[in-house]
Write a protein that holds these residues in place. Structure first.
Motif, PDB file in Angstrom:
ATOM      1  N   ASN A 182      -3.006   3.557  -3.085  1.00 27.87           N
ATOM      2  CA  ASN A 182      -2.036   2.464  -3.157  1.00 27.87           C
ATOM      3  C   ASN A 182      -0.604   2.969  -2.953  1.00 27.87           C
ATOM      4  O   ASN A 182       0.344   2.518  -3.605  1.00 27.87           O
ATOM      5  CB  ASN A 182      -2.142   1.736  -4.503  1.00 27.87           C
ATOM      6  CG  ASN A 182      -3.528   1.172  -4.743  1.00 27.87           C
ATOM      7  OD1 ASN A 182      -4.157   0.635  -3.840  1.00 27.87           O
ATOM      8  ND2 ASN A 182      -4.012   1.292  -5.966  1.00 27.87           N
ATOM      9  N   THR A 183      -0.472   3.970  -2.070  1.00 24.22           N
ATOM     10  CA  THR A 183       0.840   4.523  -1.728  1.00 24.22           C
ATOM     11  C   THR A 183       1.013   4.487  -0.218  1.00 24.22           C
ATOM     12  O   THR A 183       0.040   4.447   0.548  1.00 24.22           O
ATOM     13  CB  THR A 183       0.991   5.962  -2.222  1.00 24.22           C
ATOM     14  OG1 THR A 183      -0.045   6.775  -1.640  1.00 24.22           O
ATOM     15  CG2 THR A 183       0.884   6.022  -3.737  1.00 24.22           C
ATOM     16  N   ALA A 190      -7.533   1.431  11.811  1.00 25.26           N
ATOM     17  CA  ALA A 190      -7.485   0.790  10.490  1.00 25.26           C
ATOM     18  C   ALA A 190      -8.874   0.291  10.096  1.00 25.26           C
ATOM     19  O   ALA A 190      -9.706  -0.023  10.959  1.00 25.26           O
ATOM     20  CB  ALA A 190      -6.491  -0.369  10.494  1.00 25.26           C
ATOM     21  N   LEU A 191      -9.112   0.232   8.794  1.00 25.69           N
ATOM     22  CA  LEU A 191     -10.382  -0.225   8.242  1.00 25.69           C
ATOM     23  C   LEU A 191     -10.118  -1.117   7.044  1.00 25.69           C
ATOM     24  O   LEU A 191      -9.278  -0.802   6.190  1.00 25.69           O
ATOM     25  CB  LEU A 191     -11.237   0.974   7.810  1.00 25.69           C
ATOM     26  CG  LEU A 191     -12.403   0.679   6.847  1.00 25.69           C
ATOM     27  CD1 LEU A 191     -13.513  -0.063   7.558  1.00 25.69           C
ATOM     28  CD2 LEU A 191     -12.933   1.968   6.236  1.00 25.69           C
ATOM     29  N   THR A 192     -10.823  -2.230   6.963  1.00 25.43           N
ATOM     30  CA  THR A 192     -10.844  -3.058   5.765  1.00 25.43           C
ATOM     31  C   THR A 192     -12.298  -3.335   5.405  1.00 25.43           C
ATOM     32  O   THR A 192     -13.135  -3.533   6.288  1.00 25.43           O
ATOM     33  CB  THR A 192     -10.104  -4.394   5.969  1.00 25.43           C
ATOM     34  OG1 THR A 192     -10.756  -5.147   7.013  1.00 25.43           O
ATOM     35  CG2 THR A 192      -8.651  -4.159   6.355  1.00 25.43           C
ATOM     36  N   ALA A 193     -12.597  -3.320   4.108  1.00 26.80           N
ATOM     37  CA  ALA A 193     -13.959  -3.562   3.654  1.00 26.80           C
ATOM     38  C   ALA A 193     -13.910  -4.160   2.265  1.00 26.80           C
ATOM     39  O   ALA A 193     -12.835  -4.392   1.695  1.00 26.80           O
ATOM     40  CB  ALA A 193     -14.771  -2.262   3.671  1.00 26.80           C
ATOM     41  N   VAL A 207      -0.996   8.180   6.096  1.00 27.56           N
ATOM     42  CA  VAL A 207      -2.257   7.457   5.957  1.00 27.56           C
ATOM     43  C   VAL A 207      -2.150   6.554   4.730  1.00 27.56           C
ATOM     44  O   VAL A 207      -1.922   7.032   3.622  1.00 27.56           O
ATOM     45  CB  VAL A 207      -3.442   8.426   5.803  1.00 27.56           C
ATOM     46  CG1 VAL A 207      -4.728   7.645   5.585  1.00 27.56           C
ATOM     47  CG2 VAL A 207      -3.570   9.328   7.018  1.00 27.56           C
ATOM     48  N   ASP A 208      -2.276   5.252   4.942  1.00 31.01           N
ATOM     49  CA  ASP A 208      -2.209   4.286   3.847  1.00 31.01           C
ATOM     50  C   ASP A 208      -3.618   3.980   3.346  1.00 31.01           C
ATOM     51  O   ASP A 208      -4.496   3.606   4.125  1.00 31.01           O
ATOM     52  CB  ASP A 208      -1.555   2.980   4.312  1.00 31.01           C
ATOM     53  CG  ASP A 208      -0.107   3.186   4.732  1.00 31.01           C
ATOM     54  OD1 ASP A 208       0.495   4.175   4.281  1.00 31.01           O
ATOM     55  OD2 ASP A 208       0.396   2.362   5.517  1.00 31.01           O
ATOM     56  N   ASP A 217      -4.337   4.497   9.453  1.00 35.06           N
ATOM     57  CA  ASP A 217      -3.761   5.759   9.922  1.00 35.06           C
ATOM     58  C   ASP A 217      -2.587   5.410  10.833  1.00 35.06           C
ATOM     59  O   ASP A 217      -2.774   4.952  11.961  1.00 35.06           O
ATOM     60  CB  ASP A 217      -4.819   6.563  10.675  1.00 35.06           C
ATOM     61  CG  ASP A 217      -4.335   7.967  11.037  1.00 35.06           C
ATOM     62  OD1 ASP A 217      -3.109   8.172  11.082  1.00 35.06           O
ATOM     63  OD2 ASP A 217      -5.182   8.835  11.278  1.00 35.06           O
ATOM     64  N   ARG A 218      -1.382   5.635  10.340  1.00 41.38           N
ATOM     65  CA  ARG A 218      -0.196   5.255  11.109  1.00 41.38           C
ATOM     66  C   ARG A 218      -0.054   6.062  12.400  1.00 41.38           C
ATOM     67  O   ARG A 218       0.475   5.575  13.389  1.00 41.38           O
ATOM     68  CB  ARG A 218       1.062   5.441  10.250  1.00 41.38           C
ATOM     69  CG  ARG A 218       1.153   4.478   9.071  1.00 41.38           C
ATOM     70  CD  ARG A 218       2.382   4.774   8.228  1.00 41.38           C
ATOM     71  NE  ARG A 218       2.494   3.863   7.095  1.00 41.38           N
ATOM     72  CZ  ARG A 218       3.137   2.707   7.149  1.00 41.38           C
ATOM     73  NH1 ARG A 218       3.713   2.332   8.275  1.00 41.38           N
ATOM     74  NH2 ARG A 218       3.207   1.934   6.088  1.00 41.38           N
TER      75      ARG A 218
END
Length: 318
Positions: free
Chosen positions: A37-38, A75-78, A42-43, A69-70
């Protein structure tokens, strides 16, 4: 008196263990909050972070999983994420992830996935993974790319992936049952099949440390590659292989085929423009077959497949 003393000792041990577990869990949760959560190169977002597992496990869970990954734009959401390790074996852990999952890649392509259950287990040393296993039930994938006219659908009733390092080499095994490929809104590209693959990559154990698999020429052993269909079609091959710096594969593979008529029928549907070649090879195999089963050696030289000195196809470079 002895029983009373034993009971007091047990109570003290349990109390100390409980205090120790919650102390470690609080430190673990603080560590995770400092690294999740920072914002950074890489977020990683993990809302609803909570530790769990008392008394014999220690782990954490999140209500949702987000990764970006900037530097690459991937990007991934799950869905919810759960991980747990045994207190007495912290180097091994089990991970569960809820679907659906959506992946967007820097080239504009995207992948969406759904599953009934997806569980991963791994063991790790001080600096890298030792083993990794992933098992999924009722898995479906949809891949969309500007390079394709339609999105590709894939579904499997059961799927497994197992990877481990053996010395300097890497061993991998893949299994898929009731696998189907097709295009969205259209019919299946391939009939339903089950397949398994066991393969060794010489000198590639570094993949478990994050090194690329095909950065340099690679060779190894195709231990087993099998295809089965509900109608009785069966095929299996094995043998040594190598992939050169240009991505072309070479090797000699012992191959067993059963139900040759079914092989011919399915291949003719898949490659209607190659009808004469497919029928010719089928006739050659029937001449070598016994009880509708044949064992032959397929030779691949820089992507060119030959059977009894007769070229029958090409494999594009990787």
């Amino acid at each position: 008196r002895k029983i009373r003393r034993l009971g007091i000792a047990v109570a003290i041990v349990v109390a100390l263990y409980s205090v120790g577990w919650f102390f470690v869990a609080s430190k673990f949760e603080t560590f995770l909050k400092d690294h999740l959560n920072t914002r950074g190169p890489v977020d990683i977002e993990c809302p609803g972070l909570a530790t769990s597992g008392f008394p014999f496990l220690i782990g954490f869970s999140c209500d949702k999983t987000e990764f970006a990954d900037r530097s690459t734009g991937n990007a991934l959401t799950a869905g919810a994420f759960r991980a747990a390790a045994r207190i007495y074996s912290p180097g091994s852990a089990v991970v569960e992830l809820d679907g659906p999952a959506n992946v967007s890649l820097s080239d504009g392509s995207s992948l969406s996935a759904q599953w009934k259950s997806l569980r991963s287990s791994f063991s790790a040393g001080f600096s890298h993974l030792k083993t990794l296993s992933v098992v999924g039930e009722a898995v479906s994938l949809n891949y969309l790319s500007d390079a394709l006219p339609d999105s590709i659908d894939a579904r499997a009733a059961h799927g497994e992936l197992h990877v481990r390092g053996t010395g300097d080499d890497l061993e991998a095994a893949v299994l898929a049952r009731n696998l189907e490929f097709g295009v969205e809104g259209g019919g299946p590209v391939l009939p339903m099949l089950s397949t398994s693959l066991q393969i060794t990559f010489d000198g590639k154990a570094g993949l478990l440390q994050g090194r690329p698999l095909l950065a340099t020429p690679v060779g190894g052993q195709l231990t087993s590659f099998k295809i089965e269909m509900p109608d009785g079609l069966y095929g299996e091959m094995s043998g040594p292989y190598e992939i050169d710096e240009d991505g072309y594969i070479s090797g000699e593979f012992k191959t067993r085929l059963e139900k040759l008529d079914l092989w011919e029928q399915h291949l003719l549907k898949l490659f209607p423009d190659g009808g004469s070649t497919i029928s010719g090879v089928a006739a050659l195999l029937r001449g070598l077959a016994k009880d509708d089963k044949v064992n032959v050696n397929l030779v691949v030289d820089k992507g060119t497949i030959t059977l009894s000195m007769v070229p029958i196809g090409k494999i594009p470079p990787f």
